[in-house]
Design an enzyme around this catalytic site. Structure first.
Site, mmCIF file in Angstrom:
data_model
loop_
_atom_site.group_PDB
_atom_site.id
_atom_site.type_symbol
_atom_site.label_atom_id
_atom_site.label_comp_id
_atom_site.label_asym_id
_atom_site.label_seq_id
_atom_site.Cartn_x
_atom_site.Cartn_y
_atom_site.Cartn_z
ATOM 1 N N GLY A 206 0.833 -1.203 0.000
ATOM 2 C CA GLY A 206 0.000 0.000 0.000
ATOM 3 C C GLY A 206 0.865 1.250 0.000
ATOM 4 O O GLY A 206 2.017 1.229 -0.454
ATOM 5 N N SER A 207 0.302 2.332 0.497
ATOM 6 C CA SER A 207 0.968 3.629 0.406
ATOM 7 C C SER A 207 2.084 3.758 1.441
ATOM 8 O O SER A 207 2.066 3.110 2.494
ATOM 9 C CB SER A 207 -0.062 4.733 0.630
ATOM 10 O OG SER A 207 -0.607 4.598 1.930
ATOM 11 N N ALA A 208 3.029 4.647 1.147
ATOM 12 C CA ALA A 208 4.120 4.913 2.080
ATOM 13 C C ALA A 208 3.570 5.482 3.393
ATOM 14 O O ALA A 208 4.082 5.178 4.475
ATOM 15 C CB ALA A 208 5.112 5.882 1.444
ATOM 16 N N ARG A 209 2.512 6.280 3.280
ATOM 17 C CA ARG A 209 1.928 6.885 4.496
ATOM 18 C C ARG A 209 1.444 5.800 5.455
ATOM 19 O O ARG A 209 1.775 5.790 6.641
ATOM 20 C CB ARG A 209 0.772 7.809 4.096
ATOM 21 C CG ARG A 209 0.190 8.634 5.201
ATOM 22 C CD ARG A 209 -0.872 9.614 4.681
ATOM 23 N NE ARG A 209 -1.563 9.151 3.490
ATOM 24 C CZ ARG A 209 -2.570 8.252 3.486
ATOM 25 N NH1 ARG A 209 -3.005 7.767 4.618
ATOM 26 N NH2 ARG A 209 -3.130 7.882 2.356
ATOM 27 N N GLY A 211 2.305 2.669 5.374
ATOM 28 C CA GLY A 211 3.463 1.838 5.738
ATOM 29 C C GLY A 211 4.221 2.439 6.911
ATOM 30 O O GLY A 211 4.634 1.725 7.837
ATOM 31 N N GLU A 229 5.594 -3.186 1.250
ATOM 32 C CA GLU A 229 5.755 -2.922 -0.191
ATOM 33 C C GLU A 229 5.012 -1.617 -0.451
ATOM 34 O O GLU A 229 3.782 -1.591 -0.407
ATOM 35 C CB GLU A 229 5.140 -4.040 -1.033
ATOM 36 C CG GLU A 229 5.448 -5.466 -0.570
ATOM 37 C CD GLU A 229 6.921 -5.801 -0.561
ATOM 38 O OE1 GLU A 229 7.656 -5.219 -1.383
ATOM 39 O OE2 GLU A 229 7.339 -6.609 0.281
ATOM 40 N N CYS A 263 2.123 0.987 -8.709
ATOM 41 C CA CYS A 263 3.244 1.478 -7.901
ATOM 42 C C CYS A 263 4.463 1.723 -8.772
ATOM 43 O O CYS A 263 5.291 2.575 -8.461
ATOM 44 C CB CYS A 263 3.567 0.492 -6.790
ATOM 45 S SG CYS A 263 3.908 -1.169 -7.397
#
Ligand code: NAD
Length: 476
Positions: A206-209, A211, A229, A263
């Protein structure tokens, strides 16, 4: 009364599915209870169960592709490739388990053996994204099950129907009830699942946020597996390309496939200042031919809508932000129907934008940057906190060597799009794109831990140094 989650088609707004929000604690308890029996089976037994699962998916291929297309908005031809990837994952994961985590016997002193074997962690939580709502969580679930873990799977709140369909295929294949559990819900349920004492790890795409939020949540649990990821801000460098039309096609595929909701999508097109005109002409010619339409439309579209109205609103506001900072649109990000999330493929020159935000624009926007020379192109490629995918189109072998050696990313391609990574190779990124737990072929590595055992049937020991008297065996 239980809360309900309703999923709607992005293309039409029609309801696709509705279901009850689940309870993380109850799902984890069920998985914990089922885990020991699953872990005690042989690997070949578990691989057979996964082959039955692949057959279930194959038997429902068309229905599955139709559902994914309706729920995500991606064209049905593309949804079919996602279903094929779900099926292929089984054999790839079986091979990966045997290659990455095999049993090994090593020679050791005095005729004894050292054995290296792998054990499953226990119960693993899997959180999936919406853009590949079947293939990506499946890429964690299948390797986790083969390794002997039980799984609690929470699909994205934007694609619960696809998650429920995937789950149903595991059930129909005879995977025991407790071994794969389905948790319906959104970020709140994701957080609740991550905080359960009964999980031994969490596999996230998913998103870096999100994560980073999970990484913080796991700060007090270094003993638990956390595989992240995350997103990217991927560069595509086009340099002295011999065939401009091919370069343009690679750029268009990299930037706009899946309406840019990949991504690995190219976000930044880096070109030689002064030599960009033929490439821009070829790219815009292609952009103007791209069909944006409903996933089942005829003729088939190249891309469908974004996942929802909120995602389209967000991308449009990021676009306006670039324009306000001096970006020069070459093809605008248009929204033909105000109430639906269809967006047209956009290209913008951001060379003169000051303080360009290093954020993922998750949709069909390609930002062009003109640079003076190849060293500057490499510097610009690395001008990001992310490090997922990067491509060079054109250049000489020596230039590609230089690009490969200096660009920081987990996927580095030459004369190929940034996206479409092979499933039979590791897949992951550096920087904000992950936490060094690559997935795909290397998923086996985070689904089991190694145990080293020194073993001999007959106990034998000797103390060589440091004893006072000569050794006299006790029985003599
Ligand atoms: P997202 O981070 O919003 O959601 C992913 C999942 O996490 C969902 O199931 C969601 O409910 C859950 N979630 C969200 N916030 C959470 C939190 N704070 N705590 C716990 N769970 C939380 O991602 P998305 O919008 O569904 O997917 C798009 C993103 O995924 C993009 O950033 C894309 O680049 C990335 N992505 C990465 C890969 C990869 O392999 N590296 C692949 C596909 C997508």
């Amino acid at each position: 009364m239980t809360d309900r989650l309703i999923s709607t088609e992005p293309a039409t707004g029609e309801e696709v599915w509705a279901g009850d929000i689940g309870d993380a604690e109850a799902e984890v308890a069920a998985a914990r209870a089922a885990w020991p029996e699953w872990a005690a089976h042989s690997v070949s037994y578990r691989i057979e169960a996964m082959r039955r699962f692949a057959n279930e998916v194959r038997a429902r291929e068309q229905d599955f592709a139709d559902l994914i297309a309706r729920e995500t908005g991606k064209p049905v031809w593309e949804a079919r490739t996602e279903v094929a990837a779900v099926i292929n994952k089984v054999e790839i994961s079986a091979n990966a388990y045997l290659e990455r985590t095999p049993m090994r016997k090593l020679e050791a002193a005095m005729g004894s053996k050292v054995a290296v074997r792998h054990k499953p962690h226990g119960v693993l939580a899997v959180l999936g994204p919406y853009n590949f709502p079947a293939h990506l969580p499946n890429g964690h679930i299948v390797p986790a099950l083969i390794a002997g873990n039980a799984v609690v799977f929470k699909p994205s709140e934007k694609t619960p129907a696809t998650g429920a369909f995937l789950f149903d295929c595991f059930r129909a294949a005879g995977v025991p009830e407790g071994v794969v559990r389905l948790l319906i819900g959104g970020p709140a349920e994701g957080k609740a699942l991550a905080s359960q004492p009964g999980i031994d790890g969490l596999l996230f795409t998913g998103s870096a946020r999100a994560g980073m939020s999970l990484h913080r949540q796991f700060a007090d649990a270094p003993h638990k597996m956390l595989a992240l990821e995350l997103g990217g801000n991927n560069p595509l460098v086009v340099w002295q390309a011999s065939d401009i039309d091919v370069a343009a096609m690679i750029a268009v595929q990299s930037a706009y496939l899946s309406a840019g909701q990949r991504c690995t999508a190219a976000r930044r097109l880096i070109v030689e200042d002064g030599a960009e005109e033929p490439l821009i002409a070829a790219i815009t010619k292609l952009i103007d031919r791209i069909i944006v339409d409903n996933p089942h439309a005829s003729p088939p579209p190249f891309m469908g809508p974004l996942i929802d109205v909120a995602a389209a609103d967000h991308l449009q506001s990021q676009w306006v932000g670039l324009m306000m900072k001096g970006g020069k649109p070459i093809r605008r990000l248009d929204r033909p129907q105000e109430d639906r999330p269809f967006l047209t493929p956009a290209l913008i020159d951001v060379t003169d934008v000051r303080d360009r935000p290093d954020e993922e624009m998750f949709g069909p926007v390609l930002q062009m940057l003109r640079v003076a020379d190849f060293d500057a192109a490499i510097d610009e490629a690395n001008n990001t906190r992310f490090g997922l995918a990067a491509s060079l189109v054109g250049g000489t072998p020596a230039m590609y060597d230089k690009f490969w050696a200096n660009v920081r990313a987990g996927v580095i391609n030459w004369n190929k799009p940034t996206n479409g990574a092979p499933s039979n190779a590791p897949f992951g990124g550096i920087g904000l794109s992950g936490n060094h737990r690559p997935s795909a072929f290397y998923a086996a590595d985070y689904c089991a831990y190694p145990v080293t055992s020194s073993e001999t049937e007959l106990a034998r020991a000797a103390v060589a140094e440091g004893l006072r008297d000569a050794y006299v065996p006790t029985d003599s």
